[in-house]
Design a protein around this motif. Structure first.
Motif, short mmCIF file in Angstrom:
data_model
loop_
_atom_site.label_atom_id
_atom_site.label_comp_id
_atom_site.label_asym_id
_atom_site.label_seq_id
_atom_site.Cartn_x
_atom_site.Cartn_y
_atom_site.Cartn_z
N ILE A 188 -16.66 -17.48 17.77
CA ILE A 188 -17.70 -16.77 18.49
C ILE A 188 -17.89 -15.37 17.92
O ILE A 188 -19.00 -14.86 17.80
CB ILE A 188 -17.36 -16.67 20.00
N ALA A 189 -16.77 -14.74 17.55
CA ALA A 189 -16.83 -13.37 17.05
C ALA A 189 -17.39 -13.29 15.63
O ALA A 189 -17.87 -12.23 15.22
CB ALA A 189 -15.44 -12.75 17.08
N GLU A 190 -17.36 -14.37 14.88
CA GLU A 190 -17.82 -14.35 13.50
C GLU A 190 -19.34 -14.20 13.44
O GLU A 190 -20.08 -14.94 14.07
CB GLU A 190 -17.41 -15.64 12.78
N ALA A 191 -19.79 -13.22 12.69
CA ALA A 191 -21.22 -12.90 12.66
C ALA A 191 -22.00 -13.75 11.67
O ALA A 191 -23.18 -14.03 11.86
CB ALA A 191 -21.41 -11.42 12.31
N ASN A 192 -21.35 -14.17 10.59
CA ASN A 192 -22.07 -14.86 9.53
C ASN A 192 -22.39 -16.31 9.90
O ASN A 192 -21.54 -17.03 10.42
CB ASN A 192 -21.24 -14.85 8.24
N GLU A 193 -23.60 -16.72 9.60
CA GLU A 193 -24.01 -18.11 9.80
C GLU A 193 -23.85 -18.87 8.49
O GLU A 193 -24.01 -18.30 7.41
CB GLU A 193 -25.47 -18.16 10.26
N ARG A 194 -23.54 -20.16 8.55
CA ARG A 194 -23.45 -20.97 7.34
C ARG A 194 -24.85 -21.30 6.82
O ARG A 194 -25.76 -21.55 7.60
CB ARG A 194 -22.70 -22.27 7.62
N ASN A 195 -24.98 -21.34 5.50
CA ASN A 195 -26.23 -21.82 4.94
C ASN A 195 -26.20 -23.34 4.93
O ASN A 195 -25.21 -23.96 5.33
CB ASN A 195 -26.47 -21.26 3.53
N ASP A 196 -27.29 -23.96 4.48
CA ASP A 196 -27.40 -25.43 4.56
C ASP A 196 -26.29 -26.13 3.76
O ASP A 196 -25.72 -27.12 4.22
CB ASP A 196 -28.77 -25.87 4.05
N GLN A 197 -26.00 -25.62 2.57
CA GLN A 197 -24.97 -26.25 1.75
C GLN A 197 -23.60 -26.12 2.39
O GLN A 197 -22.81 -27.08 2.41
CB GLN A 197 -24.95 -25.61 0.35
N GLU A 198 -23.32 -24.95 2.93
CA GLU A 198 -22.02 -24.73 3.59
C GLU A 198 -21.88 -25.61 4.82
O GLU A 198 -20.80 -26.14 5.09
CB GLU A 198 -21.88 -23.25 3.97
N THR A 199 -22.98 -25.78 5.56
CA THR A 199 -22.95 -26.66 6.73
C THR A 199 -22.69 -28.09 6.31
O THR A 199 -21.89 -28.81 6.95
CB THR A 199 -24.28 -26.57 7.50
N TYR A 200 -23.34 -28.54 5.24
CA TYR A 200 -23.14 -29.90 4.74
C TYR A 200 -21.67 -30.13 4.37
O TYR A 200 -21.08 -31.16 4.72
CB TYR A 200 -24.04 -30.14 3.53
N GLU A 201 -21.09 -29.18 3.65
CA GLU A 201 -19.69 -29.31 3.22
C GLU A 201 -18.75 -29.26 4.42
O GLU A 201 -17.75 -29.98 4.46
CB GLU A 201 -19.36 -28.20 2.23
N PHE A 202 -19.07 -28.41 5.38
CA PHE A 202 -18.27 -28.28 6.59
C PHE A 202 -18.22 -29.62 7.34
O PHE A 202 -17.15 -30.10 7.72
CB PHE A 202 -18.88 -27.18 7.47
#
Length: 239
Positions: A188-202
């Motif tokens: 919740i505290a993390e400000a950065n959002e994942r980009n599309d590629q990072e979300t795919y890998e996640f």
């Protein structure tokens, strides 16, 4: 130490004891009262928080049970070494997770996750039924469909708790509930959002856990869980 203004707790907070525990606990964990130093005497704490001495005594009992302080007759109350704190206590975990310099805590947190979560995934691969694997797969789907960071954090929390549940080991489930509580606050505290590629890998890393458990491949399940935790550690410790 910074306290709530005099009268604030008395007029706004119903449970005075919990509030004293909260503020003193945060102060101890943050280092405002370093290990082996004395905390204020009961009358001083009573005045600081505008609460009765009975409330102060109850709050101190709670902090003693959490391993943060030790009280001795005619000596006073001192802070115990951090190595003696109960790190599986939900409040102690939470207080650590919001520290400005949380890196040492995070390193310890990821280290213990690497010890027990891969083992839980291995056990889940040996025990999970088809229906349970399907349920785990749906939780994995939620990782890619979450509308915001908070929704993804909840989905990730539920996914890891499900793996721990599928291990069939109640001790692992209890450990997971506590550690994941801390992880949720970090997400919740993390400000950065994942980009599309990072979300795919996640999502793909989590999907590998589901696939291995469904196949009954304990070794692959453990390795897939380890990969998820290591990826999370790289991200969190680089911020």
């Amino acid at each position: 130490m910074t306290f709530v203004a005099t009268g604030g707790l008395g007029s706004q907070i119903g449970n005075h004891t919990d509030q004293v525990v909260e503020q003193l606990g945060r102060a101890i964990v943050s280092g405002e009262y370093p290990p082996e130093t004395m905390i204020p005497l009961d009358p001083d704490i009573s005045e600081m928080f505008n609460v009765s001495r009975t409330v102060v005594r109850e709050a101190k009992k709670t902090l003693i049970a959490k391993g943060l302080i030790q009280s001795k007759a005619k000596v006073g109350t001192h802070v115990r070494p951090s190595s003696e704190w109960n790190m599986f206590d939900p409040d102690v975990l939470r207080w650590h997770s919001v520290l400005k310099n949380s890196r040492p805590f995070l390193e310890d947190l990821f280290e213990i996750r690497l010890i027990f979560e891969p083992a839980a995934a291995e056990q889940a691969a040996k025990r999970a039924s088809d229906a349970e694997c399907a349920a785990l797969g749906k939780l994995c789907d939620n990782l890619s469909t979450g509308q915001d960071r908070a929704a993804v954090a909840v989905a990730d929390l539920e996914f890891h708790k499900m793996v721990l549940k599928l291990s069939g080991n109640r001790f692992l489930q209890s450990l997971g509930d506590l550690v994941q509580t801390a992880l949720y606050s970090l997400f919740i505290a993390e400000a950065n959002e994942r980009n599309d590629q990072e979300t795919y890998e996640f999502v793909a890393r989590h999907r590998a856990i589901v696939t291995a458990i469904a196949k009954g491949d304990a070794e692959a399940a453990g390795e897939a869980m380890r990969a998820v935790i290591l990826a999370g550690r790289r991200i969190e410790l680089s911020t």
